[in-house]
Motif scaffolding. Structure first.
Motif, short mmCIF file in Angstrom:
data_model
loop_
_atom_site.label_atom_id
_atom_site.label_comp_id
_atom_site.label_asym_id
_atom_site.label_seq_id
_atom_site.Cartn_x
_atom_site.Cartn_y
_atom_site.Cartn_z
N THR A 263 38.52 47.20 38.07
CA THR A 263 38.42 45.84 38.59
C THR A 263 38.49 45.94 40.10
O THR A 263 39.44 46.51 40.65
N THR A 264 37.47 45.42 40.80
CA THR A 264 37.38 45.63 42.25
C THR A 264 37.57 44.32 43.00
O THR A 264 37.36 43.23 42.49
N GLY A 265 38.00 44.50 44.27
CA GLY A 265 38.20 43.35 45.14
C GLY A 265 36.93 42.96 45.85
O GLY A 265 35.84 43.53 45.62
N ALA A 266 37.04 41.99 46.73
CA ALA A 266 35.89 41.49 47.47
C ALA A 266 35.22 42.61 48.26
O ALA A 266 35.89 43.49 48.80
N GLY A 267 33.89 42.56 48.32
CA GLY A 267 33.14 43.57 49.05
C GLY A 267 32.67 44.72 48.20
O GLY A 267 31.88 45.56 48.65
N GLY A 271 31.21 48.41 39.93
CA GLY A 271 32.03 49.60 39.81
C GLY A 271 32.22 50.37 41.09
O GLY A 271 32.82 51.46 41.08
N GLN A 272 31.75 49.82 42.23
CA GLN A 272 31.92 50.53 43.50
C GLN A 272 33.40 50.68 43.85
O GLN A 272 34.21 49.78 43.63
N LEU A 273 33.73 51.85 44.40
CA LEU A 273 35.09 52.13 44.84
C LEU A 273 35.18 52.31 46.35
O LEU A 273 36.20 51.99 46.96
N LYS A 274 34.09 52.78 46.94
CA LYS A 274 34.07 53.02 48.38
C LYS A 274 32.62 53.16 48.81
O LYS A 274 31.80 53.79 48.11
N ASN A 309 42.63 54.92 46.26
CA ASN A 309 43.82 54.43 45.58
C ASN A 309 43.42 53.48 44.45
O ASN A 309 42.72 52.49 44.69
N PHE A 310 43.86 53.82 43.24
CA PHE A 310 43.63 52.96 42.09
C PHE A 310 44.94 52.25 41.75
O PHE A 310 45.97 52.91 41.56
N GLY A 321 38.18 45.32 49.13
CA GLY A 321 37.98 46.75 49.30
C GLY A 321 38.86 47.61 48.42
O GLY A 321 38.78 48.83 48.48
N GLY A 322 39.71 46.99 47.57
CA GLY A 322 40.60 47.74 46.69
C GLY A 322 40.09 47.76 45.26
O GLY A 322 39.13 47.07 44.90
N ALA A 323 40.75 48.57 44.43
CA ALA A 323 40.33 48.69 43.02
C ALA A 323 41.54 48.98 42.15
O ALA A 323 42.45 49.71 42.56
N ASN A 324 41.55 48.37 40.97
CA ASN A 324 42.55 48.65 39.93
C ASN A 324 41.85 49.22 38.72
O ASN A 324 40.66 48.93 38.48
#
Length: 484
Positions: A263-267, A271-274, A309-310, A321-324
């Motif tokens: 689950t990713t944040g804005a931006g 499935g993008q992480l970076k 960081n997950f 820009g974050g991800a869980n």
């Protein structure tokens, strides 16, 4: 009367040599007993008080047993990893029962290290005594105590279940072809205004690429990286590269496969992480300074500290820009570090085909216990078939000021006595305690040649003492017959 004292001295000689014979018999019977310490009968003179001018009164002899408990036997190699020998001072701490130990339960000490795993997983020797040690706590630490026997617990190797190890490090050795043609999407992204179909990590990304649907941008090269989560589950990350029209630069995206694993944040989407730019020097190495100058536009502004960081599955929604990890996975937070500048290769840009030389990770899937090893420091370590190792306990060794004064008990073990002094618990190789040898057993200290020689001399001494009695009897008979 002197003749009577001679008679009693002969009796004491018989008694003393009988005791010596018993000690020799005990030694010979235990010549193959693991960790047995020889006993020897030692004689001391008994002297009666004498009255001047009243003749001499024989006192006789007194036999006492001397235990050579501190004498070390030779260590002999075995095929069992749970056979243990001590090279130097110290005794294993053992108990007569494995579970529900109370402070009042007896703690014994032994050098007999022929331990095996019983049906409950405890280490037990041939005398039925259970090995004690300091357990590993929940944090993986071992807290030792030199004087508290109740801090010890029975070592159990059967209760160790399977384990997994989450991935924390990825070393990427790959090359991107420097002569790769710049795609139309990358060319359009560099024009002003931006051209049709231009690459954009937010609206027209490599993560969106679907040839059947005709969406997204096809990567020029892609690397997949296997990742183990906190439960040992296998996850997959992909690192996609698209050559930029700017020399020595590539667009890059790191994403999860499948996208719904995170689950990713804005931006971030699909499935993008970076996302960002990777820059190279003119000689094909990763350009750390150029990436630092790019700042937020770089994939990692500091390649030496390249981390993802997950958040845990049950964490709050990630920030921009974050991800869980996805809520349905139920796994813990995780940090993955990328080594992109390894001396052995790292990420490079040379004019040869784009290729992955190696992708090295340190995570492992779930593994089962394969064996238990004990090292010379007494650390009991579980080894799993996925390569993970985990410490279970540390064996405690007890030392004494006077080990020869310990009290013997059945099972080739000893108890504390007043003469032995109090125990001191130590780890192997510390404070004067010996080292532990796995797959080794301490042989009996009995020397048969010495015992058989002692057997002969004891027999002769016993016969000589019996002659004292018969001679004294004859002299008494002569004295009685004077009146006839």
């Amino acid at each position: 009367m002197s003749i009577n004292s001679a008679l009693l001295a002969g009796v004491s000689g018989l008694t003393a040599n009988s005791a010596a014979l018993a000690a020799i018999s005990q030694n010979i019977a235990n010549v193959n007993t693991i960790g047995y310490k020889r006993t020897q009968g030692e004689f001391s003179t008994v002297v009666n008080s004498q009255t001047t001018g009243a003749g001499y009164s024989a006192g006789g002899v007194l036999a006492t047993a001397r235990h050579y408990t501190s004498q070390a036997g030779q260590l002999q190699r075995t095929t069992s990893g749970t056979d243990l020998g001590i090279s130097g001072q110290g005794f294993f701490v053992v108990t007569e029962k494995a579970e529900n130990l109370n402070p009042t339960d007896a703690r014994l000490f032994t050098r007999a290290g022929s331990f095996s795993v019983d049906n409950m997983g405890y280490l037990k020797n041939t005398a039925g005594l259970y090995l004690q040690g300091w357990p590993v706590d929940a944090a993986g630490n071992i807290t030792t105590d030199p004087s508290d026997l109740t801090r010890l617990s029975t070592i159990n190797v059967g209760s160790v279940g399977g384990t997994a190890e989450a991935t924390t490090r990825v070393q990427l050795n790959a090359n991107l072809q420097s002569s790769q043609n710049v795609s139309a999407a990358a060319t359009a992204a560099s024009t002003t205004p931006v051209g049709t179909g231009a690459y954009d990590p937010a609206t027209n990304s490599m993560a969106m690429y679907d040839p059947e649907a005709g969406t997204g941008v096809k990567p020029d090269f892609e690397v997949t990286v296997p990742v183990s989560d906190s439960k040992g589950g296998q996850r997959t990350m992909a690192i996609s590269f698209l050559k930029s029209s700017e020399p020595n630069q590539w667009y890059a995206e790191i994403r999860a496969i499948p996208a719904d694993d995170v689950t990713t944040g804005a931006g971030l989407a699909n499935g993008q992480l970076k996302t960002g730019i990777v820059a190279f020097t003119q000689d094909g190495r990763l350009d750390v300074d150029a990436m630092a100058a790019l700042g937020a536009d770089a994939l990692f502004a500091d390649p030496a500290n390249a981390t993802l960081n997950f958040g845990a599955s049950d964490d709050a929604a990630p920030a921009a820009g974050g991800a869980n990890w996805a809520a349905g996975l139920g796994i813990a937070e995780q940090t993955v570090s990328f080594d992109l500048t390894a001396a052995a290769g790292g990420l490079t840009q040379y004019d040869s085909a784009s290729v992955v030389q190696a992708t090295l990770t340190n995570g492992t899937a779930f593994g089962n216990l394969s064996e238990v090893q004990i090292d010379e420091k007494g650390f009991v370590t579980a080894i799993f078939d996925n390569g993970v190792t985990r410490q279970i306990a540390q064996i405690a060794l007890a030392t004494f000021p006077s080990p020869d004064s310990l009290s013997e008990v059945s099972g080739n073990a000893y108890r504390v006595s007043q003469g032995s002094g109090t125990f001191n618990l130590k780890g192997a190789g510390t404070g004067g305690a010996g080292m532990i040898g796995a797959s080794q057993l301490e042989a009996s200290t009995v020397d048969l040649s010495t015992e058989f020689t002692g057997l002969i001399t004891t027999q002769r001494a016993y016969s000589a003492s019996s002659k004292i009695i018969t001679t004294a009897d004859e002299m008494l008979a002569e004295l009685i017959s004077i009146k006839r």
